[in-house]
Structure formats: C-alpha cells, structure tokens
Scaffold this motif. Sequence first.
Motif, mmCIF file in Angstrom:
data_model
loop_
_atom_site.group_PDB
_atom_site.id
_atom_site.type_symbol
_atom_site.label_atom_id
_atom_site.label_comp_id
_atom_site.label_asym_id
_atom_site.label_seq_id
_atom_site.Cartn_x
_atom_site.Cartn_y
_atom_site.Cartn_z
ATOM 1 N N GLU A 21 0.858 -1.044 -0.125
ATOM 2 C CA GLU A 21 0.079 0.033 -0.046
ATOM 3 C C GLU A 21 0.878 1.181 0.002
ATOM 4 O OE1 GLU A 21 -0.429 -2.579 1.789
ATOM 5 O OE2 GLU A 21 -2.459 -3.340 1.729
ATOM 6 N N LEU A 22 1.958 1.280 0.681
ATOM 7 C CA LEU A 22 2.760 2.442 0.808
ATOM 8 C C LEU A 22 3.595 2.567 -0.611
ATOM 9 C CD1 LEU A 22 4.258 2.019 4.489
ATOM 10 C CD2 LEU A 22 2.668 3.910 3.654
ATOM 11 N N GLU A 23 4.148 1.432 -1.121
ATOM 12 C CA GLU A 23 4.709 1.600 -2.237
ATOM 13 C C GLU A 23 3.600 2.018 -3.563
ATOM 14 O OE1 GLU A 23 6.529 -2.281 -3.329
ATOM 15 O OE2 GLU A 23 7.177 -2.303 -1.291
ATOM 16 N N ALA A 24 2.421 1.655 -3.333
ATOM 17 C CA ALA A 24 1.645 2.334 -4.225
ATOM 18 C C ALA A 24 1.363 3.799 -4.273
ATOM 19 C CB ALA A 24 0.147 1.371 -4.341
ATOM 20 N N LEU A 25 1.441 4.299 -2.923
ATOM 21 C CA LEU A 25 1.343 5.815 -2.796
ATOM 22 C C LEU A 25 2.337 6.288 -3.173
ATOM 23 C CD1 LEU A 25 -0.258 5.595 0.872
ATOM 24 C CD2 LEU A 25 -1.372 6.428 -1.247
ATOM 25 N N MET A 26 3.513 5.946 -3.146
ATOM 26 C CA MET A 26 4.828 6.627 -3.384
ATOM 27 C C MET A 26 4.997 6.367 -5.001
ATOM 28 S SD MET A 26 7.355 5.696 -0.470
ATOM 29 C CE MET A 26 8.726 6.304 -1.150
ATOM 30 N N ALA A 27 4.710 5.472 -5.547
ATOM 31 C CA ALA A 27 5.190 5.249 -6.825
ATOM 32 C C ALA A 27 5.036 6.310 -8.089
ATOM 33 C CB ALA A 27 4.676 3.764 -7.672
ATOM 34 N N PRO A 28 3.715 6.800 -7.937
ATOM 35 C CA PRO A 28 3.492 8.030 -8.802
ATOM 36 C C PRO A 28 4.545 9.298 -8.676
ATOM 37 C CG PRO A 28 1.398 7.193 -7.661
ATOM 38 C CD PRO A 28 2.671 6.732 -6.912
ATOM 39 N N HIS A 29 5.279 9.485 -7.576
ATOM 40 C CA HIS A 29 6.134 10.612 -7.232
ATOM 41 C C HIS A 29 7.458 10.214 -7.531
ATOM 42 C CE1 HIS A 29 2.326 12.283 -5.737
ATOM 43 N NE2 HIS A 29 2.291 11.193 -5.117
ATOM 44 N N MET A 30 7.516 8.898 -8.109
ATOM 45 C CA MET A 30 8.986 8.547 -8.039
ATOM 46 C C MET A 30 9.676 8.774 -9.439
ATOM 47 S SD MET A 30 10.027 7.214 -5.194
ATOM 48 C CE MET A 30 11.589 6.507 -5.660
ATOM 49 N N PRO A 31 10.917 9.517 -9.669
ATOM 50 C CA PRO A 31 11.398 9.586 -10.907
ATOM 51 C C PRO A 31 11.609 8.613 -11.656
ATOM 52 C CG PRO A 31 13.521 9.721 -9.173
ATOM 53 C CD PRO A 31 12.300 9.432 -8.466
ATOM 54 N N SER A 32 11.488 8.897 -12.994
ATOM 55 C CA SER A 32 11.679 7.812 -13.939
ATOM 56 C C SER A 32 13.081 7.978 -14.638
ATOM 57 C CB SER A 32 10.546 7.938 -14.927
ATOM 58 O OG SER A 32 10.511 9.148 -15.824
ATOM 59 N N PRO A 33 13.538 6.857 -15.104
ATOM 60 C CA PRO A 33 14.968 7.103 -16.073
ATOM 61 C C PRO A 33 15.068 8.288 -16.841
ATOM 62 C CG PRO A 33 14.225 4.724 -15.961
ATOM 63 C CD PRO A 33 12.942 5.690 -15.376
ATOM 64 N N GLY A 34 16.053 8.806 -16.663
ATOM 65 C CA GLY A 34 16.072 9.923 -17.880
ATOM 66 C C GLY A 34 16.557 9.619 -19.334
ATOM 67 N N PRO A 35 16.556 10.565 -20.098
ATOM 68 C CA PRO A 35 16.764 9.954 -21.385
ATOM 69 C C PRO A 35 18.039 9.869 -21.681
ATOM 70 C CG PRO A 35 16.146 12.233 -21.580
ATOM 71 C CD PRO A 35 15.936 11.720 -20.112
ATOM 72 N N LYS A 36 18.906 10.350 -20.967
ATOM 73 C CA LYS A 36 20.431 10.392 -21.085
ATOM 74 C C LYS A 36 20.991 9.175 -20.408
ATOM 75 C CE LYS A 36 20.843 15.426 -21.849
ATOM 76 N NZ LYS A 36 21.577 16.600 -21.650
ATOM 77 N N GLY A 37 20.159 8.323 -19.884
ATOM 78 C CA GLY A 37 20.864 7.158 -19.197
ATOM 79 C C GLY A 37 21.203 7.802 -17.556
ATOM 80 N N GLY A 38 22.443 7.417 -17.554
ATOM 81 C CA GLY A 38 22.803 7.388 -15.910
ATOM 82 C C GLY A 38 22.486 6.254 -14.982
ATOM 83 N N HIS A 39 22.426 6.546 -13.851
ATOM 84 C CA HIS A 39 21.904 5.558 -13.045
ATOM 85 C C HIS A 39 20.388 5.536 -12.908
ATOM 86 C CE1 HIS A 39 25.919 4.248 -11.132
ATOM 87 N NE2 HIS A 39 26.014 5.452 -11.350
ATOM 88 N N PRO A 40 19.638 4.245 -13.104
ATOM 89 C CA PRO A 40 18.373 4.202 -13.006
ATOM 90 C C PRO A 40 18.203 4.385 -11.554
ATOM 91 C CG PRO A 40 19.321 1.910 -13.101
ATOM 92 C CD PRO A 40 20.563 2.680 -13.209
ATOM 93 N N PRO A 41 16.920 5.020 -11.029
ATOM 94 C CA PRO A 41 16.338 5.207 -10.106
ATOM 95 C C PRO A 41 16.236 3.945 -9.026
ATOM 96 C CG PRO A 41 14.463 5.256 -11.434
ATOM 97 C CD PRO A 41 15.991 5.279 -12.216
ATOM 98 N N TYR A 42 16.441 3.767 -7.850
ATOM 99 C CA TYR A 42 16.246 2.855 -6.922
ATOM 100 C C TYR A 42 14.729 2.353 -6.847
ATOM 101 C CZ TYR A 42 20.983 2.779 -4.986
ATOM 102 O OH TYR A 42 22.178 2.714 -4.909
ATOM 103 N N PRO A 43 14.504 1.234 -6.703
ATOM 104 C CA PRO A 43 12.850 0.697 -6.868
ATOM 105 C C PRO A 43 12.104 1.592 -5.656
ATOM 106 C CG PRO A 43 14.231 -1.346 -7.111
ATOM 107 C CD PRO A 43 15.203 -0.029 -6.760
#
Length: 75
Positions: A21-43
């Motif tokens: 339930e907490l993950e579902a609340l947070m997921a929409p506010h998490m960054p997505s990977p940028g177009p230039k690559g770099g480190h992917p965001p942590y789950p």
Amino acid sequence: MKTTRKREFLRQMDQVVPWKELEALMAPHMPSPGPKGGHPPYPVSVLLRIHFLQLLLALSDPAAEEAFDDVPAFA
C-alpha cells in the motif's frame, strides 16, 4: 540460518508495515529514468525500507549506508 535479533526485527517489520500500500502511494512520485541514461532510480520498495530502517534505528544517511555494507540481514 541462525535467527539473529536483526533478522527477527526485519521479519516483524515485514508483518506490521503495509509495504504494498505504501509503495503504491509513493510510486507516482518517483522519478523515471532520464533520456540520457545514468543510474536508474532505486525501486520504491528499497527506498521505503531504507527510510523505515533509518527512522526506527535512528541512523543517519552515512550510518545506514554502512549498516547495509556491514550487516547482510539489512541487504
């Protein structure tokens, strides 16, 4: 595998905290990977668990990082 106090604490935390339930609340506010690559965001699940451990064990950011390096139960 031996049941240590840390492992028991983590087991109890998993029983009490409504992770999905907490993950579902947070997921929409998490960054997505940028177009230039770099480190992917942590789950979300990883970030949420780290945050809870920091709060419950009164760990600073460096202390939390060290705990994850030193204590296999936290990883």
